[in-house]
Design a protein around this motif. Structure first.
Motif, PDB file in Angstrom:
ATOM      1  N   PHE A 104       0.051  -6.380   0.648  1.00  0.00           N
ATOM      2  CA  PHE A 104       0.444  -7.699   0.163  1.00  0.00           C
ATOM      3  C   PHE A 104       1.363  -8.388   1.169  1.00  0.00           C
ATOM      4  O   PHE A 104       2.031  -7.738   1.973  1.00  0.00           O
ATOM      5  N   ASP A 105       1.424  -9.721   1.077  1.00  0.00           N
ATOM      6  CA  ASP A 105       2.267 -10.481   1.999  1.00  0.00           C
ATOM      7  C   ASP A 105       3.697 -10.658   1.502  1.00  0.00           C
ATOM      8  O   ASP A 105       4.561 -11.154   2.235  1.00  0.00           O
ATOM      9  N   ASP A 116      -3.862  -8.557  -8.171  1.00  0.00           N
ATOM     10  CA  ASP A 116      -3.395  -9.577  -7.236  1.00  0.00           C
ATOM     11  C   ASP A 116      -4.131  -9.469  -5.907  1.00  0.00           C
ATOM     12  O   ASP A 116      -4.480  -8.362  -5.464  1.00  0.00           O
ATOM     13  N   THR A 117      -4.360 -10.592  -5.274  1.00  0.00           N
ATOM     14  CA  THR A 117      -5.132 -10.635  -4.025  1.00  0.00           C
ATOM     15  C   THR A 117      -4.315 -10.124  -2.850  1.00  0.00           C
ATOM     16  O   THR A 117      -3.252 -10.681  -2.550  1.00  0.00           O
ATOM     17  N   PRO A 118      -4.771  -9.106  -2.142  1.00  0.00           N
ATOM     18  CA  PRO A 118      -4.049  -8.624  -0.961  1.00  0.00           C
ATOM     19  C   PRO A 118      -4.078  -9.646   0.177  1.00  0.00           C
ATOM     20  O   PRO A 118      -5.023 -10.426   0.306  1.00  0.00           O
ATOM     21  N   ASN A 119      -3.045  -9.607   0.980  1.00  0.00           N
ATOM     22  CA  ASN A 119      -2.976 -10.450   2.173  1.00  0.00           C
ATOM     23  C   ASN A 119      -2.000  -9.795   3.150  1.00  0.00           C
ATOM     24  O   ASN A 119      -0.858 -10.231   3.294  1.00  0.00           O
ATOM     25  N   PRO A 120      -2.428  -8.730   3.826  1.00  0.00           N
ATOM     26  CA  PRO A 120      -1.516  -7.978   4.691  1.00  0.00           C
ATOM     27  C   PRO A 120      -0.999  -8.813   5.856  1.00  0.00           C
ATOM     28  O   PRO A 120      -1.698  -9.677   6.378  1.00  0.00           O
ATOM     29  N   ALA A 130      -8.389  -1.851   4.415  1.00  0.00           N
ATOM     30  CA  ALA A 130      -9.760  -1.506   4.806  1.00  0.00           C
ATOM     31  C   ALA A 130     -10.132  -0.117   4.293  1.00  0.00           C
ATOM     32  O   ALA A 130     -11.278   0.122   3.888  1.00  0.00           O
ATOM     33  N   GLY A 131      -9.176   0.800   4.282  1.00  0.00           N
ATOM     34  CA  GLY A 131      -9.432   2.131   3.735  1.00  0.00           C
ATOM     35  C   GLY A 131      -9.702   2.097   2.247  1.00  0.00           C
ATOM     36  O   GLY A 131     -10.603   2.784   1.743  1.00  0.00           O
ATOM     37  N   GLU A 132      -8.925   1.302   1.526  1.00  0.00           N
ATOM     38  CA  GLU A 132      -9.181   1.139   0.089  1.00  0.00           C
ATOM     39  C   GLU A 132     -10.611   0.659  -0.153  1.00  0.00           C
ATOM     40  O   GLU A 132     -11.330   1.202  -1.012  1.00  0.00           O
ATOM     41  N   ARG A 133     -10.991  -0.360   0.593  1.00  0.00           N
ATOM     42  CA  ARG A 133     -12.304  -0.963   0.367  1.00  0.00           C
ATOM     43  C   ARG A 133     -13.432  -0.028   0.784  1.00  0.00           C
ATOM     44  O   ARG A 133     -14.506  -0.044   0.162  1.00  0.00           O
ATOM     45  N   ALA A 134     -13.202   0.794   1.801  1.00  0.00           N
ATOM     46  CA  ALA A 134     -14.218   1.763   2.208  1.00  0.00           C
ATOM     47  C   ALA A 134     -14.459   2.788   1.104  1.00  0.00           C
ATOM     48  O   ALA A 134     -15.604   3.167   0.824  1.00  0.00           O
ATOM     49  N   ILE A 135     -13.388   3.232   0.463  1.00  0.00           N
ATOM     50  CA  ILE A 135     -13.514   4.186  -0.646  1.00  0.00           C
ATOM     51  C   ILE A 135     -14.236   3.543  -1.825  1.00  0.00           C
ATOM     52  O   ILE A 135     -15.150   4.130  -2.419  1.00  0.00           O
ATOM     53  N   ARG A 254       7.283  -7.450   7.728  1.00  0.00           N
ATOM     54  CA  ARG A 254       7.308  -6.718   6.468  1.00  0.00           C
ATOM     55  C   ARG A 254       7.262  -7.694   5.292  1.00  0.00           C
ATOM     56  O   ARG A 254       7.821  -8.789   5.375  1.00  0.00           O
ATOM     57  N   PRO A 255       6.639  -7.304   4.183  1.00  0.00           N
ATOM     58  CA  PRO A 255       6.670  -8.164   2.993  1.00  0.00           C
ATOM     59  C   PRO A 255       8.083  -8.241   2.423  1.00  0.00           C
ATOM     60  O   PRO A 255       8.789  -7.229   2.372  1.00  0.00           O
ATOM     61  N   SER A 256       8.494  -9.420   2.007  1.00  0.00           N
ATOM     62  CA  SER A 256       9.824  -9.566   1.415  1.00  0.00           C
ATOM     63  C   SER A 256       9.855  -9.026  -0.015  1.00  0.00           C
ATOM     64  O   SER A 256      10.915  -8.623  -0.509  1.00  0.00           O
TER      65      SER A 256
END
Length: 288
Positions: A104-105, A116-120, A130-135, A254-256
């Motif tokens: 997350f951002d 919630d939508t990820p946004n690294p 990407a690892g999450e989505r591969a699994i 880093r995300p706040s």
């Protein structure tokens, strides 16, 4: 049951070998026995061992270093989990995999939920996503457990760094405007064992879960708690100063806000990790 744990010497893997020992035969594979950058070797090892369960506790966790070596980060954090998922599915074995708040951002003002939508913000978070989505793309039985601010008495982490610096320096500046939940590796391992026991009892609910300690604090607040313990034990301790993240620039942003809501884990598994303060006390009191 035969449980394969990757990341033999890592913070979480060390604790997993203890927590899972009563549930079956635990086989820990470190880099010397399993190169997760080598997909062919991953497939060979899994097919040789034929585990009942795979727990992937290995990762490229050097957040700043990942910015300069994205290929290495993606190999360990994205490609390897996908290969493990494929091999686990072929065996009919579940895969448990650990991910991170860094997907997350940090812009959301409240704790993040699983929907919630990820946004690294950087390579580390992007590679873990990407690892999450591969699994998930493989479609086998799996748990993806997002945790945050992991520490223990071993390896490289904020707790050990603070304990050392607080005793070496008279004054220490720590970021105050990044908020999350410090999570002890021992609590992660114990909660993972509870999930495995639930699966064995036929109560598995597969999918993505947030898996961090209860409560919240800043890095400065975490440092203050560590300092308080040093003072209680009569050890030398620096004076702490709270600073904004802008005063401590790093290669990776880093995300706040790293807070992760645990509602889904409580609802589906009747499970919650302890408050971060209780986790810290348990870690400090635990033998090395």
């Amino acid at each position: 049951m035969r449980i394969l744990v990757t990341g033999h010497s890592g913070q979480v893997a060390r604790e997993l070998r203890l927590s899972l020992a009563g549930l079956g035969e635990v086989i820990g594979l470190g880099r010397d026995r399993l190169d997760l950058a080598d997909s062919a070797q991953i497939r060979q090892r899994v097919r040789e061992l034929r585990p009942t369960l795979i727990v992937n506790a290995a990762a490229h966790t050097a957040v700043d270093q990942a910015e300069s070596e994205p290929e290495a980060a993606y190999a360990l954090n994205a490609t390897a989990p996908g290969v493990l998922a494929e091999e686990a599915a072929a065996l009919g074995a579940p895969l448990i995999h650990y991910s991170t708040d860094y997907v997350f951002d940090g812009e959301k003002p409240t704790p993040y939920g699983e929907d919630d939508t990820p946004n690294p913000l950087g390579v580390y978070g992007a590679s873990k996503l990407a690892g999450e989505r591969a699994i998930q793309a493989v479609g086998g039985a799996h748990l993806i457990l997002r945790t945050s601010w992991v520490y223990s008495k071993h390896g490289r982490n904020f707790l050990l760094t603070m304990q050392r610096l607080l005793q070496e320096r008279p004054h220490l500046r720590v970021v105050v405007d990044q908020v999350g939940a410090p999570t002890w590796a021992g609590d992660i391992a114990a909660a993972t064992a509870a999930l495995v026991a639930g699966w064995q009892a036929g109560n598995a609910r597969w999918g993505l879960y947030h898996f961090s300690a209860g409560g919240e604090t800043s890095w400065y607040g975490f440092a203050c708690a560590i300092a308080a313990d040093l003072r209680e034990r009569g050890l030398p301790c620096a004076e702490l100063e709270a600073i904004p993240a802008s005063a401590y620039p790093t290669p990776a942003r880093r995300p706040s806000n790293s807070r992760l809501a645990g509602d889904k884990l409580r609802r589906d598994w009747n499970l919650a990790l302890p408050d971060w303060r209780d986790g810290l006390r348990a870690c400090l009191d635990a033998p090395r």
